[in-house]
Design a protein around this motif. Structure first.
Motif, PDB file in Angstrom:
ATOM      1  N   GLY A   1      41.249  63.965  57.406  1.00 48.43           N
ATOM      2  CA  GLY A   1      41.785  64.619  56.231  1.00 48.43           C
ATOM      3  C   GLY A   1      40.792  64.876  55.121  1.00 48.43           C
ATOM      4  O   GLY A   1      41.097  65.590  54.169  1.00 48.43           O
ATOM      5  N   MET A   2      39.589  64.311  55.241  1.00 42.79           N
ATOM      6  CA  MET A   2      38.570  64.480  54.206  1.00 42.79           C
ATOM      7  C   MET A   2      37.542  65.541  54.625  1.00 42.79           C
ATOM      8  O   MET A   2      37.312  65.757  55.814  1.00 42.79           O
ATOM      9  N   GLN A   3      36.944  66.189  53.637  1.00 40.28           N
ATOM     10  CA  GLN A   3      35.953  67.214  53.921  1.00 40.28           C
ATOM     11  C   GLN A   3      34.874  66.648  54.830  1.00 40.28           C
ATOM     12  O   GLN A   3      34.311  65.584  54.573  1.00 40.28           O
ATOM     13  N   LYS A   4      34.598  67.362  55.913  1.00 42.12           N
ATOM     14  CA  LYS A   4      33.829  66.786  57.017  1.00 42.12           C
ATOM     15  C   LYS A   4      32.356  66.591  56.698  1.00 42.12           C
ATOM     16  O   LYS A   4      31.727  65.671  57.228  1.00 42.12           O
ATOM     17  N   GLY A   5      31.774  67.417  55.837  1.00 41.00           N
ATOM     18  CA  GLY A   5      30.348  67.277  55.561  1.00 41.00           C
ATOM     19  C   GLY A   5      29.998  65.937  54.951  1.00 41.00           C
ATOM     20  O   GLY A   5      29.176  65.187  55.477  1.00 41.00           O
ATOM     21  N   GLY A   6      30.629  65.636  53.820  1.00 43.54           N
ATOM     22  CA  GLY A   6      30.341  64.379  53.137  1.00 43.54           C
ATOM     23  C   GLY A   6      30.755  63.171  53.944  1.00 43.54           C
ATOM     24  O   GLY A   6      30.068  62.142  53.957  1.00 43.54           O
ATOM     25  N   ALA A   7      31.877  63.281  54.659  1.00 45.31           N
ATOM     26  CA  ALA A   7      32.347  62.147  55.470  1.00 45.31           C
ATOM     27  C   ALA A   7      31.377  61.861  56.610  1.00 45.31           C
ATOM     28  O   ALA A   7      31.065  60.697  56.906  1.00 45.31           O
ATOM     29  N   ALA A   8      30.867  62.910  57.276  1.00 48.27           N
ATOM     30  CA  ALA A   8      29.933  62.708  58.377  1.00 48.27           C
ATOM     31  C   ALA A   8      28.608  62.125  57.891  1.00 48.27           C
ATOM     32  O   ALA A   8      28.011  61.268  58.562  1.00 48.27           O
ATOM     33  N   LEU A   9      28.147  62.557  56.722  1.00 46.01           N
ATOM     34  CA  LEU A   9      26.874  62.051  56.203  1.00 46.01           C
ATOM     35  C   LEU A   9      26.904  60.551  55.971  1.00 46.01           C
ATOM     36  O   LEU A   9      25.875  59.883  56.088  1.00 46.01           O
ATOM     37  N   ARG A  10      28.050  60.028  55.655  1.00 50.14           N
ATOM     38  CA  ARG A  10      28.141  58.579  55.452  1.00 50.14           C
ATOM     39  C   ARG A  10      27.798  57.822  56.732  1.00 50.14           C
ATOM     40  O   ARG A  10      27.274  56.705  56.677  1.00 50.14           O
ATOM     41  N   PHE A  11      28.093  58.404  57.889  1.00 51.65           N
ATOM     42  CA  PHE A  11      27.756  57.758  59.159  1.00 51.65           C
ATOM     43  C   PHE A  11      26.282  57.962  59.497  1.00 51.65           C
ATOM     44  O   PHE A  11      25.645  57.096  60.101  1.00 51.65           O
TER      45      PHE A  11
ATOM     46  N   GLY B   1      27.801  57.853  48.983  1.00 49.79           N
ATOM     47  CA  GLY B   1      27.584  59.200  48.478  1.00 49.79           C
ATOM     48  C   GLY B   1      28.651  59.564  47.475  1.00 49.79           C
ATOM     49  O   GLY B   1      29.252  58.696  46.834  1.00 49.79           O
ATOM     50  N   GLU B   2      28.900  60.839  47.334  1.00 51.33           N
ATOM     51  CA  GLU B   2      29.943  61.285  46.438  1.00 51.33           C
ATOM     52  C   GLU B   2      31.310  60.835  46.959  1.00 51.33           C
ATOM     53  O   GLU B   2      31.490  60.611  48.151  1.00 51.33           O
ATOM     54  N   ARG B   3      32.239  60.711  46.047  1.00 49.18           N
ATOM     55  CA  ARG B   3      33.595  60.339  46.429  1.00 49.18           C
ATOM     56  C   ARG B   3      34.133  61.377  47.413  1.00 49.18           C
ATOM     57  O   ARG B   3      33.985  62.584  47.218  1.00 49.18           O
ATOM     58  N   LEU B   4      34.735  60.899  48.483  1.00 48.92           N
ATOM     59  CA  LEU B   4      35.289  61.801  49.478  1.00 48.92           C
ATOM     60  C   LEU B   4      36.402  62.640  48.863  1.00 48.92           C
ATOM     61  O   LEU B   4      37.164  62.171  48.017  1.00 48.92           O
ATOM     62  N   ALA B   5      36.496  63.888  49.315  1.00 47.19           N
ATOM     63  CA  ALA B   5      37.515  64.808  48.819  1.00 47.19           C
ATOM     64  C   ALA B   5      38.304  65.360  49.992  1.00 47.19           C
ATOM     65  O   ALA B   5      37.751  65.607  51.069  1.00 47.19           O
ATOM     66  N   PRO B   6      39.606  65.576  49.813  1.00 40.91           N
ATOM     67  CA  PRO B   6      40.421  66.092  50.916  1.00 40.91           C
ATOM     68  C   PRO B   6      39.997  67.497  51.346  1.00 40.91           C
ATOM     69  O   PRO B   6      39.584  68.321  50.527  1.00 40.91           O
ATOM     70  N   ALA B   7      40.098  67.761  52.642  1.00 39.52           N
ATOM     71  CA  ALA B   7      39.899  69.113  53.155  1.00 39.52           C
ATOM     72  C   ALA B   7      41.045  69.992  52.649  1.00 39.52           C
ATOM     73  O   ALA B   7      42.164  69.517  52.454  1.00 39.52           O
TER      74      ALA B   7
END
Length: 269
Positions: A210-220, A226-232
């Motif tokens: 449910g979260m924007q995939k770019g920032g979420a993937a970078l955490r892995f 990083g920046e607070r995750l934001a919903p897609a």
């Protein structure tokens, strides 16, 4: 009783899809009871009172929560005003709000909804199994209540399955929330309880849960905050489970998945 349980609403796309589509689904499916998990509705983290009011006005009978229950602090006093918004029952004594509610539906029938939170890989709350057991001792399925729904907000599939088998025959439906991905194991257990390990989410599936995939993937990749995750923000899929129960026993007669809109394969009961 005809029941629709919808998974975690994530962000604006999930909110909009719920408000736009649930009134039509209530009519199309002849629903008696709609329950939804709303703990990720506010930008993916928590639920505001205004959002809760909108969901109730659109056709939700009960809203459940989970580990993000307190992310919007203005919800805390609202829980005392609105018993149809419930938090996990195994929070310690003295925690604001209720962990279960009985609502009346068409024909004077009564439905019990319980919200519990798992402890594997989650916050170490009180024992959810004993908390649910204690609540169920106050009611008689098919007698004082015509249906009973248990939302298990948990990370581990094993813990959710343990809930299903522990309360088989004592509730109408045990359904998992929290992991945002619908599982394919919907079934009626031997004792007559409908079960699904996770119902999925109401959100954009072109995402990381449910979260924007770019920032979420970078955490892995980077293992750095990083920046607070934001919903897609693409079109949401409403993911839910449909259950029909026998009013005389409260047990399940039928269970079927429901997916509408967005990227996933579409299915109506």
């Amino acid at each position: 009783m005809k029941i629709l349980f919808l998974g975690d609403i994530v962000g604006r796309s999930g909110r909009d899809a719920f408000v736009e589509r649930v009134p039509g689904l209530r009519q199309q499916l002849g629903l008696d009871l709609v329950v939804v998990n709303g703990e990720n509705a506010s930008h993916g983290f928590g639920l505001s009172p205004d959002m809760a009011r909108a969901f109730l006005a659109a056709g939700a009978d009960v809203i459940t929560l989970g580990n993000h229950a307190w992310d919007r602090r203005e919800l805390i006093p609202y829980l005392s005003e609105e018993p149809r918004v419930i938090r996990p029952i195994n929070f310690p004594p003295g925690t604001p709000g209720l962990g279960a509610v009985v609502v009346e539906v068409a024909g004077g029938r009564r439905a019990l909804v319980i919200n519990a939170m798992g402890r594997l890989f989650m916050d170490p709350l009180d024992d959810p199994f004993r908390a649910v057991q204690a609540e169920l001792q106050k009611h008689r399925l098919g007698q004082t209540v015509h249906a009973a729904i248990l939302d298990v907000h948990a990370e581990a599939t094993s813990e959710k399955q343990a809930f299903g088998h522990s309360f088989d025959g004592l509730v109408s439906l045990v359904v998992g929330t929290h992991t945002h991905v619908p599982t394919a194991d919907h079934q009626i257990l031997p004792g007559g309880t409908a079960y699904q390990t996770d119902v999925g989410m109401c959100g954009d599936y072109d995402s990381v849960i449910g979260m924007q995939k770019g920032g979420a993937a970078l955490r892995f990749w980077r293992k750095m905050p990083g920046e607070r995750l934001a919903p897609a923000e693409g079109e949401a899929t409403l993911c839910g489970i449909y259950v029909e129960t026998d009013d005389a026993t409260g047990l399940a007669l039928r269970i079927a998945p429901m997916r509408q809109g967005g990227r996933l394969s579409q299915i109506l009961p």
